[in-house]
Design an enzyme around this catalytic site. Sequence first.
Site, PDB file in Angstrom:
ATOM      1  N   TYR A  14     -10.464 -13.327   5.934  1.00 51.36           N
ATOM      2  CA  TYR A  14      -9.806 -13.466   7.241  1.00 51.36           C
ATOM      3  C   TYR A  14     -10.565 -14.498   8.076  1.00 51.36           C
ATOM      4  O   TYR A  14     -11.287 -14.141   8.992  1.00 51.36           O
ATOM      5  CB  TYR A  14      -9.754 -12.104   7.948  1.00 51.36           C
ATOM      6  CG  TYR A  14      -8.863 -11.117   7.241  1.00 51.36           C
ATOM      7  CD1 TYR A  14      -7.517 -11.015   7.569  1.00 51.36           C
ATOM      8  CD2 TYR A  14      -9.349 -10.331   6.206  1.00 51.36           C
ATOM      9  CE1 TYR A  14      -6.684 -10.140   6.897  1.00 51.36           C
ATOM     10  CE2 TYR A  14      -8.519  -9.454   5.517  1.00 51.36           C
ATOM     11  CZ  TYR A  14      -7.192  -9.369   5.873  1.00 51.36           C
ATOM     12  OH  TYR A  14      -6.370  -8.509   5.199  1.00 51.36           O
ATOM     13  N   ASN A  68      -9.805   0.342  -2.771  1.00 52.93           N
ATOM     14  CA  ASN A  68      -9.771  -0.866  -1.964  1.00 52.93           C
ATOM     15  C   ASN A  68     -11.113  -1.063  -1.278  1.00 52.93           C
ATOM     16  O   ASN A  68     -11.679  -0.110  -0.739  1.00 52.93           O
ATOM     17  CB  ASN A  68      -8.677  -0.765  -0.895  1.00 52.93           C
ATOM     18  CG  ASN A  68      -8.538  -2.049  -0.113  1.00 52.93           C
ATOM     19  OD1 ASN A  68      -8.465  -3.131  -0.705  1.00 52.93           O
ATOM     20  ND2 ASN A  68      -8.532  -1.968   1.197  1.00 52.93           N
ATOM     21  N   GLU A  69     -11.590  -2.283  -1.311  1.00 55.33           N
ATOM     22  CA  GLU A  69     -12.824  -2.641  -0.594  1.00 55.33           C
ATOM     23  C   GLU A  69     -13.981  -1.705  -0.927  1.00 55.33           C
ATOM     24  O   GLU A  69     -14.755  -1.337  -0.052  1.00 55.33           O
ATOM     25  CB  GLU A  69     -12.584  -2.623   0.919  1.00 55.33           C
ATOM     26  CG  GLU A  69     -11.496  -3.575   1.372  1.00 55.33           C
ATOM     27  CD  GLU A  69     -11.214  -3.492   2.872  1.00 55.33           C
ATOM     28  OE1 GLU A  69     -11.633  -2.527   3.511  1.00 55.33           O
ATOM     29  OE2 GLU A  69     -10.571  -4.426   3.383  1.00 55.33           O
ATOM     30  N   TYR A  83       0.847  -1.181   0.000  1.00 50.32           N
ATOM     31  CA  TYR A  83       0.000   0.000   0.000  1.00 50.32           C
ATOM     32  C   TYR A  83       0.886   1.235   0.000  1.00 50.32           C
ATOM     33  O   TYR A  83       1.890   1.288   0.737  1.00 50.32           O
ATOM     34  CB  TYR A  83      -0.853   0.077   1.267  1.00 50.32           C
ATOM     35  CG  TYR A  83      -2.165  -0.650   1.205  1.00 50.32           C
ATOM     36  CD1 TYR A  83      -3.032  -0.505   0.131  1.00 50.32           C
ATOM     37  CD2 TYR A  83      -2.572  -1.454   2.271  1.00 50.32           C
ATOM     38  CE1 TYR A  83      -4.255  -1.161   0.110  1.00 50.32           C
ATOM     39  CE2 TYR A  83      -3.793  -2.107   2.254  1.00 50.32           C
ATOM     40  CZ  TYR A  83      -4.627  -1.959   1.168  1.00 50.32           C
ATOM     41  OH  TYR A  83      -5.839  -2.594   1.151  1.00 50.32           O
ATOM     42  N   GLU A 126      -5.773 -10.193  -0.201  1.00 56.66           N
ATOM     43  CA  GLU A 126      -5.477 -10.265   1.235  1.00 56.66           C
ATOM     44  C   GLU A 126      -6.046 -11.565   1.762  1.00 56.66           C
ATOM     45  O   GLU A 126      -7.236 -11.816   1.653  1.00 56.66           O
ATOM     46  CB  GLU A 126      -6.139  -9.100   1.994  1.00 56.66           C
ATOM     47  CG  GLU A 126      -5.633  -7.745   1.559  1.00 56.66           C
ATOM     48  CD  GLU A 126      -6.265  -6.587   2.348  1.00 56.66           C
ATOM     49  OE1 GLU A 126      -6.905  -6.833   3.385  1.00 56.66           O
ATOM     50  OE2 GLU A 126      -6.111  -5.445   1.903  1.00 56.66           O
ATOM     51  N   ASN A 142      -7.657   1.951   3.528  1.00 52.62           N
ATOM     52  CA  ASN A 142      -8.049   1.379   4.825  1.00 52.62           C
ATOM     53  C   ASN A 142      -6.765   0.972   5.556  1.00 52.62           C
ATOM     54  O   ASN A 142      -6.091   1.818   6.084  1.00 52.62           O
ATOM     55  CB  ASN A 142      -9.051   0.227   4.679  1.00 52.62           C
ATOM     56  CG  ASN A 142      -9.515  -0.280   6.044  1.00 52.62           C
ATOM     57  OD1 ASN A 142      -8.954   0.084   7.073  1.00 52.62           O
ATOM     58  ND2 ASN A 142     -10.537  -1.097   6.075  1.00 52.62           N
ATOM     59  N   ALA A 143      -6.422  -0.322   5.538  1.00 58.34           N
ATOM     60  CA  ALA A 143      -5.177  -0.782   6.151  1.00 58.34           C
ATOM     61  C   ALA A 143      -5.051  -0.373   7.618  1.00 58.34           C
ATOM     62  O   ALA A 143      -3.952  -0.274   8.157  1.00 58.34           O
ATOM     63  CB  ALA A 143      -3.954  -0.285   5.368  1.00 58.34           C
ATOM     64  N   GLU A 144      -6.213  -0.079   8.242  1.00 56.08           N
ATOM     65  CA  GLU A 144      -6.208   0.331   9.652  1.00 56.08           C
ATOM     66  C   GLU A 144      -5.305   1.537   9.891  1.00 56.08           C
ATOM     67  O   GLU A 144      -4.698   1.684  10.938  1.00 56.08           O
ATOM     68  CB  GLU A 144      -5.823  -0.842  10.579  1.00 56.08           C
ATOM     69  CG  GLU A 144      -6.911  -1.881  10.735  1.00 56.08           C
ATOM     70  CD  GLU A 144      -7.185  -2.694   9.483  1.00 56.08           C
ATOM     71  OE1 GLU A 144      -6.225  -3.031   8.778  1.00 56.08           O
ATOM     72  OE2 GLU A 144      -8.358  -2.962   9.206  1.00 56.08           O
TER      73      GLU A 144
END
Length: 370
Positions: free
Chosen positions: A247, A183-184, A78, A283, A123-125
Amino acid sequence: MQFSFWGFAFLAFILGVFATDDGLQQVVEWENGSLLVNDERVIVMSGEFHYARLPVPELWFDVFQKFKANGMNAVSIYFFWSYHSASKGTYDFTTPGKDIQRLLDLAKQAGLYVIARPGPYCNAETNGGGFALWTSDGSGGNYRTSDETYRKAWSEWISKVGEIIAKNQITNGGPVILAQVENELQETRYQANDTLVIYMEQLKTAFRDSGIVVPLTHNEKGLRSKSWSTDYNNVGGAINVYGLDSYPGGMSCTNLDTGFNMPRTYYQWFQEVSPTQPEYFPEFEGGWFQPWGGYFFDQCLAEQSPEFADVFYKGLIGQRATLINLYMAFGGTNWGHSAAPVVSEAIWLNECWLTCYPGVHFLRLRRTTA
Ligand SMILES: *[C@@H]1O[C@H](CO)[C@@H](O)[C@H](O)[C@H]1NC(C)=O
Ligand SMILES: *[C@@H]1O[C@H](CO)[C@@H](O)[C@H](O)[C@H]1NC(C)=O
């Protein structure tokens, strides 16, 4: 030369020249469920790495070498807009921890392909999902829509980072083989005039305008919607290679007793949504972040033991996945309040895959795929 036509046709057949491509280059193509790079079938075993979480270039090569030593042939990255653009109109690609050129050179030197994921939303937290924080005063407009204010803001980022990514594509001798758009982003209405469809079209155009010619990808957020596949209700906005994240260990570092859900329907899902494309997991669970008040990685690790890798990663192969990215393969640290509020101040879990069990999981998987 009587031989020429049929001879060529035969050669073309065995060399896979009938592969599909994005119409812009023929170095990265796909055919019968997997990617072809320079006419060779490639099973992509990749690991996710965020240089912003290890902003010390002297350490990048070590990580890449460990990926390679663990049987991986790619790194997925990312690029956070927020990390490179501290204020409006400024873009930093030269401070050592932000030197993308060096990063891509090192990946290449380690023998890894690169899957580039520049957002603009990641995103990627991360805080703001990777959006430049200066956009939060309203200059970001309506995020993740076709809003003109928003488009003006992200366009700058995509053109600047896109230019660097473009220069480092495999078509130019670099390591980049795929580029992810957004993303997403869940496609909710299959209508050409929908704001998300228009937004995806704007992004694709911007990626292409920056010089990116390798196939474009996207990451579907779990088995929740069916978005942006050329094979499924395509009214615009579709990318070349559809991908799905998963996940199955859930929030395993928040609650060690969540148990596992072993999904058995990936193959059917891909058959429905993207049957002409390789099965791609942009992912797949390789670990979990350190949540506030949760468990530390040495406790979580039990949930992601070698048995987890053995069952779940082989399960993916069994369901015909041919591009797998483990997320994260190297964790790192969220410096300077860069984490989303769900993540505690410091650690993105799962650096342990590499430091605790070097070799074990990926080598096993490699043996399975060989
Ligand atoms: C590969 O795909 C092509 C086009 O869909 C098909 O004609 C061919 O039979 C496939 N080959 C194999 C070995 O599955
Ligand atoms: C969008 O397109 C649909 C048909 O595909 C139409 O019914 C609708 O009125 C359109 N909406 C707008 C805002 O143009």
